[in-house]
Design an enzyme around this catalytic site. Structure first.
Site, PDB file in Angstrom:
ATOM      1  N   GLU A  84      -4.372  -1.728  -9.296  1.00  0.00           N
ATOM      2  CA  GLU A  84      -4.872  -2.747  -8.377  1.00  0.00           C
ATOM      3  C   GLU A  84      -6.197  -2.260  -7.795  1.00  0.00           C
ATOM      4  O   GLU A  84      -6.251  -1.194  -7.187  1.00  0.00           O
ATOM      5  CB  GLU A  84      -3.846  -2.958  -7.249  1.00  0.00           C
ATOM      6  CG  GLU A  84      -4.204  -4.117  -6.350  1.00  0.00           C
ATOM      7  CD  GLU A  84      -3.209  -4.300  -5.213  1.00  0.00           C
ATOM      8  OE1 GLU A  84      -2.825  -3.299  -4.588  1.00  0.00           O
ATOM      9  OE2 GLU A  84      -2.842  -5.459  -4.957  1.00  0.00           O
ATOM     10  N   THR A  88       1.600  -0.450  -2.637  1.00  0.00           N
ATOM     11  CA  THR A  88       2.829   0.028  -3.278  1.00  0.00           C
ATOM     12  C   THR A  88       3.114   1.495  -2.938  1.00  0.00           C
ATOM     13  O   THR A  88       4.265   1.870  -2.704  1.00  0.00           O
ATOM     14  CB  THR A  88       2.735  -0.212  -4.794  1.00  0.00           C
ATOM     15  OG1 THR A  88       2.750  -1.632  -4.994  1.00  0.00           O
ATOM     16  CG2 THR A  88       3.896   0.398  -5.553  1.00  0.00           C
ATOM     17  N   CYS A 139      -3.401  -9.638  -2.456  1.00  0.00           N
ATOM     18  CA  CYS A 139      -2.334  -9.143  -3.317  1.00  0.00           C
ATOM     19  C   CYS A 139      -2.125 -10.070  -4.504  1.00  0.00           C
ATOM     20  O   CYS A 139      -1.754  -9.638  -5.581  1.00  0.00           O
ATOM     21  CB  CYS A 139      -1.046  -9.043  -2.511  1.00  0.00           C
ATOM     22  SG  CYS A 139      -0.584 -10.598  -1.732  1.00  0.00           S
ATOM     23  N   LYS A 178       3.028  -3.238  13.981  1.00  0.00           N
ATOM     24  CA  LYS A 178       1.908  -2.303  13.821  1.00  0.00           C
ATOM     25  C   LYS A 178       0.963  -2.850  12.755  1.00  0.00           C
ATOM     26  O   LYS A 178       1.240  -2.775  11.563  1.00  0.00           O
ATOM     27  CB  LYS A 178       2.373  -0.908  13.402  1.00  0.00           C
ATOM     28  CG  LYS A 178       1.220   0.088  13.614  1.00  0.00           C
ATOM     29  CD  LYS A 178       1.187   1.240  12.670  1.00  0.00           C
ATOM     30  CE  LYS A 178       0.537   1.003  11.357  1.00  0.00           C
ATOM     31  NZ  LYS A 178      -0.910   0.769  11.350  1.00  0.00           N
ATOM     32  N   GLY A 211       1.919  -4.418   2.376  1.00  0.00           N
ATOM     33  CA  GLY A 211       0.859  -3.438   2.162  1.00  0.00           C
ATOM     34  C   GLY A 211       0.905  -2.924   0.743  1.00  0.00           C
ATOM     35  O   GLY A 211       1.463  -3.577  -0.148  1.00  0.00           O
ATOM     36  N   GLU A 243       6.581  -6.374   0.753  1.00  0.00           N
ATOM     37  CA  GLU A 243       5.640  -7.236   0.021  1.00  0.00           C
ATOM     38  C   GLU A 243       4.477  -6.350  -0.383  1.00  0.00           C
ATOM     39  O   GLU A 243       3.683  -5.952   0.466  1.00  0.00           O
ATOM     40  CB  GLU A 243       5.129  -8.370   0.923  1.00  0.00           C
ATOM     41  CG  GLU A 243       6.190  -9.330   1.410  1.00  0.00           C
ATOM     42  CD  GLU A 243       6.666 -10.273   0.331  1.00  0.00           C
ATOM     43  OE1 GLU A 243       6.047 -10.332  -0.749  1.00  0.00           O
ATOM     44  OE2 GLU A 243       7.684 -10.944   0.557  1.00  0.00           O
TER      45      GLU A 243
HETATM   46  P1  NAD Z   1      -1.612   0.139   3.108  1.00  0.00           P
HETATM   47  O1  NAD Z   1      -0.346   0.297   2.379  1.00  0.00           O
HETATM   48  O2  NAD Z   1      -2.611   1.219   3.058  1.00  0.00           O
HETATM   49  O3  NAD Z   1      -1.343  -0.109   4.664  1.00  0.00           O
HETATM   50  C1  NAD Z   1      -0.530  -1.155   5.131  1.00  0.00           C
HETATM   51  C2  NAD Z   1      -0.033  -0.812   6.515  1.00  0.00           C
HETATM   52  O4  NAD Z   1       0.853   0.292   6.424  1.00  0.00           O
HETATM   53  C3  NAD Z   1      -1.112  -0.407   7.498  1.00  0.00           C
HETATM   54  O5  NAD Z   1      -0.796  -0.940   8.761  1.00  0.00           O
HETATM   55  C4  NAD Z   1      -1.017   1.106   7.501  1.00  0.00           C
HETATM   56  O6  NAD Z   1      -1.496   1.698   8.687  1.00  0.00           O
HETATM   57  C5  NAD Z   1       0.484   1.274   7.373  1.00  0.00           C
HETATM   58  N1  NAD Z   1       0.916   2.580   6.866  1.00  0.00           N
HETATM   59  C6  NAD Z   1       0.276   3.417   6.013  1.00  0.00           C
HETATM   60  N2  NAD Z   1       1.011   4.523   5.795  1.00  0.00           N
HETATM   61  C7  NAD Z   1       2.150   4.396   6.525  1.00  0.00           C
HETATM   62  C8  NAD Z   1       3.302   5.204   6.717  1.00  0.00           C
HETATM   63  N3  NAD Z   1       3.449   6.382   6.109  1.00  0.00           N
HETATM   64  N4  NAD Z   1       4.283   4.758   7.536  1.00  0.00           N
HETATM   65  C9  NAD Z   1       4.164   3.563   8.141  1.00  0.00           C
HETATM   66  N5  NAD Z   1       3.086   2.754   8.022  1.00  0.00           N
HETATM   67  C10 NAD Z   1       2.095   3.158   7.206  1.00  0.00           C
HETATM   68  O7  NAD Z   1      -2.154  -1.237   2.597  1.00  0.00           O
HETATM   69  P2  NAD Z   1      -3.552  -1.862   2.909  1.00  0.00           P
HETATM   70  O8  NAD Z   1      -4.554  -1.048   2.161  1.00  0.00           O
HETATM   71  O9  NAD Z   1      -3.674  -2.034   4.383  1.00  0.00           O
HETATM   72  O10 NAD Z   1      -3.388  -3.307   2.249  1.00  0.00           O
HETATM   73  C11 NAD Z   1      -3.667  -3.556   0.943  1.00  0.00           C
HETATM   74  C12 NAD Z   1      -2.394  -3.577   0.115  1.00  0.00           C
HETATM   75  O11 NAD Z   1      -1.471  -4.530   0.630  1.00  0.00           O
HETATM   76  C13 NAD Z   1      -2.667  -3.995  -1.319  1.00  0.00           C
HETATM   77  O12 NAD Z   1      -1.960  -3.173  -2.193  1.00  0.00           O
HETATM   78  C14 NAD Z   1      -2.119  -5.411  -1.365  1.00  0.00           C
HETATM   79  O13 NAD Z   1      -1.755  -5.848  -2.643  1.00  0.00           O
HETATM   80  C15 NAD Z   1      -0.970  -5.329  -0.439  1.00  0.00           C
HETATM   81  N6  NAD Z   1      -0.603  -6.673   0.030  1.00  0.00           N
HETATM   82  C16 NAD Z   1       0.561  -7.251  -0.397  1.00  0.00           C
HETATM   83  C17 NAD Z   1       0.883  -8.554  -0.006  1.00  0.00           C
HETATM   84  C18 NAD Z   1       2.138  -9.265  -0.481  1.00  0.00           C
HETATM   85  O14 NAD Z   1       2.517 -10.269   0.108  1.00  0.00           O
HETATM   86  N7  NAD Z   1       2.790  -8.800  -1.530  1.00  0.00           N
HETATM   87  C19 NAD Z   1       0.018  -9.240   0.837  1.00  0.00           C
HETATM   88  C20 NAD Z   1      -1.157  -8.604   1.240  1.00  0.00           C
HETATM   89  C21 NAD Z   1      -1.448  -7.320   0.853  1.00  0.00           C
END
Ligand code: NAD
Length: 502
Positions: free
Chosen positions: A395, A242, A296, A187, A240, A262
């Site tokens: 962040e 935290t 990230c 997803k 995604g 991650e």
């Molecule tokens: P997000 O957490 O909002 O969303 C990530 C994914 O999770 C999306 O597909 C979203 O639809 C899904 N999601 C949201 N709520 C959910 C739930 N309750 N159940 C299941 N899925 C759900 O993150 P974002 O805004 O898309 O991405 C940015 C974040 O990702 C930043 O905090 C960034 O640091 C982090 N990130 C981490 C890494 C790493 O390798 N550590 C890499 C890239 C991004």
């Protein structure tokens, strides 16, 4: 050689749906439509018909069938490797199309995205090799017995990816999972489905059996939630934020499903007066403004030793003001738009947060007028009073650098570690002792010394503290995506107590 702008455009689908069991799913009569927007122009590119719990269930059942009865987990590793190598080759063949769709939907500059596409192809090649080297253990120390330990694929994974670099990050989720014989349901983010749909189509064009990778599209609260809560999945791999990671770990925990997370970061980039000044400057700009600042691993807290801070910050600001903002599809664009309007508004709101926390705005902090439309903002930098400021703790996830000054090595390490996150840290110094102290004492999953981000696939990648649980990497992914089984066999027959025997 100068890089070229994208050579041609490619079609976008009129509607994005799911891809289950190797087939596109017809849009359901009911269900939310989500507009997919080009952040550089604000034009609607297509619409996404959200997958509901029923559609997610069909995807999980397909992945389950492919795992429980299909050829993939049972296939000779050489045949599985051939398919993974074919995926690599097909991704390379369609590299410009994938890069085009990614730029169009995310606003990431072409020069970054071309790198991501090259890396995603490499991910499949690399983990195919890792899977082909999986081996077990044998124990013969107990007289008369042979015990052997085998590794088996773990099952069906729910893979969830963010919007900031969909190709690079979603491909990592899938490429660490399926080579071991697992199947999955992916997803991606509801904001950036375009390249994802094409990527999964390409997997099938390359010969991946149906059901090994299924794609469902929709919001986290609807589609993502249904996936994580589904009893048919065996594990969750998530990249995604935290806050979301916490919710996913809690939901998966209720079903006792393991998670690899991650998550976010607020990484320190420490510039000592013993640094090569120009390299540290290039590195600091790269670490915060690459990928439109939406990464990230951004070096978003720039700690500069006070003896050089005035000169360093002035040079940084001068260069930041000259960054080329523009059309992501032009090869010389350095900074594109933020991914969507609410995100741009959130990033800009931190200029006010910084001011109310006593920080000084050095440059930016407002929308850019370089382009007529789109979610562009000026590269921004602030100087914070101390590490307690919100711009040092939270962040921001945009082209927004926060400077802090320090005097001693110990102080720099203390500030770097004073964070809820622990994803990466950067260190710039020509003094070996300084570099080694930072390497030893910094609490983060990766320490880059005198280099911007350099991803070594052979090494684990992931975070300490609230930056995650687990790692991506050959050993860590093997551990997460396989089960261990011990088989114990007597060699000479076994003497047993005979319960109830006369
Ligand atoms: P997000 O957490 O909002 O969303 C990530 C994914 O999770 C999306 O597909 C979203 O639809 C899904 N999601 C949201 N709520 C959910 C739930 N309750 N159940 C299941 N899925 C759900 O993150 P974002 O805004 O898309 O991405 C940015 C974040 O990702 C930043 O905090 C960034 O640091 C982090 N990130 C981490 C890494 C790493 O390798 N550590 C890499 C890239 C991004």
């Amino acid at each position: 050689m100068t890089e070229l702008a994208i050579t041609r455009s490619f079609p976008t689908v009129p509607q994005v749906t799911s891809l289950i069991d190797g087939k596109h799913v017809a849009p359901r009569a009911t269900g939310e439509d989500i507009e997919i927007v080009n952040p550089a122009t604000e034009a609607v590119l297509t619409r996404l018909r959200e997958a509901d719990a029923e559609e997610v269930d069909a995807a999980v059942r397909s992945a389950r069938r492919a795992f429980d009865q299909g050829p993939w987990p049972r296939m000779d590793i050489n045949d599985r490797k051939d398919i993974l190598y074919s995926i690599r080759d097909h991704l390379r063949k369609h590299a410009e199309e994938l890069a085009y769709l990614e730029c169009l939907n995310t606003g990431l500059p072409l020069q970054s995205v071309r790198g991501h596409v090259a890396r995603m192809a490499r991910n499949f090649e690399f983990f195919a090799e890792v899977a082909s080297n999986v081996h077990g253990e044998t124990y013969t120390q107990t007289a008369g017995f042979l015990t052997y330990v085998t590794r088996e694929p773990k099952g069906v994974a729910g893979c969830i990816a963010p919007w900031n670099a969909p190709l690079a990050l979603a491909s990592m989720r899938v490429a660490t999972c399926i080579p071991f014989g697992n199947t999955c349901v992916l997803k991606p983010s509801e904001y950036t489905p375009l390249s994802m749909l094409r990527m999964v189509e390409i997997f099938h064009e390359a010969g991946l059996p149906p059901g090994v990778v299924n794609l469902v599209n929709g919001r986290g609260a609807v589609t993502g939630n249904a996936l994580v809560a589904h009893p048919g999945i065996d594990m969750v791999g998530f990249t995604g934020g935290t806050v979301t990671g916490r919710a996913i770990a809690a939901a998966a925990g209720r079903n006792l499903k393991p998670v690899a997370l991650e998550l976010g970061g607020k990484s320190a980039n420490i510039i000592f007066d013993s640094a090569n000044f120009e390299q540290a400057l290039d590195g600091a700009l790269d670490s915060i403004y690459r990928n439109n600042g939406q990464q990230c691993l951004a070096g978003s807290r720039i700690l500069v030793q006070r003896s050089i801070s005035k000169r360093f910050i002035e040079a940084f600001v001068e260069r930041a003001r000259r960054i080329r903002i523009g059309d992501p599809l032009q090869a010389d664009t350095e900074l594109g738009p933020l991914a969507f309007r609410q995100h741009m508004e959130r990033v800009l709101s931190f200029a006010e947060v910084a001011r109310s926390d006593g920080a000084k705005l050095l440059t930016g902090g407002k929308r850019s007028t370089a382009q007529p439309r789109g979610w562009f903002i000026e590269p921004t930098a602030v100087l914070a009073a101390d590490n307690d400021a919100r711009v040092c703790r939270e962040e921001i996830f945009g082209p927004f650098a926060t400077f802090l000054e320090f005097d001693t090595l110990d102080e720099a390490i203390t500030i770097a570690n004073a964070s809820n996150f622990g994803l990466v840290n950067y260190v710039w110094s020509q003094d070996l002792n300084v570099a080694m102290r930072c390497s030893r004492d910094i609490r983060a999953g990766t320490v880059w010394i005198n280099t911007p981000m350099m991803r070594e696939l052979r090494a684990p990648f992931g975070g300490y503290k609230e930056s995650g649980i687990g790692r991506d990497g050959p050993q860590a992914s093997l551990e997460f995506f396989t089960e261990l089984k011990a088989t114990i066999i007597p060699i000479d027959g076994v003497k047993m107590h005979r319960f109830g025997a006369p």
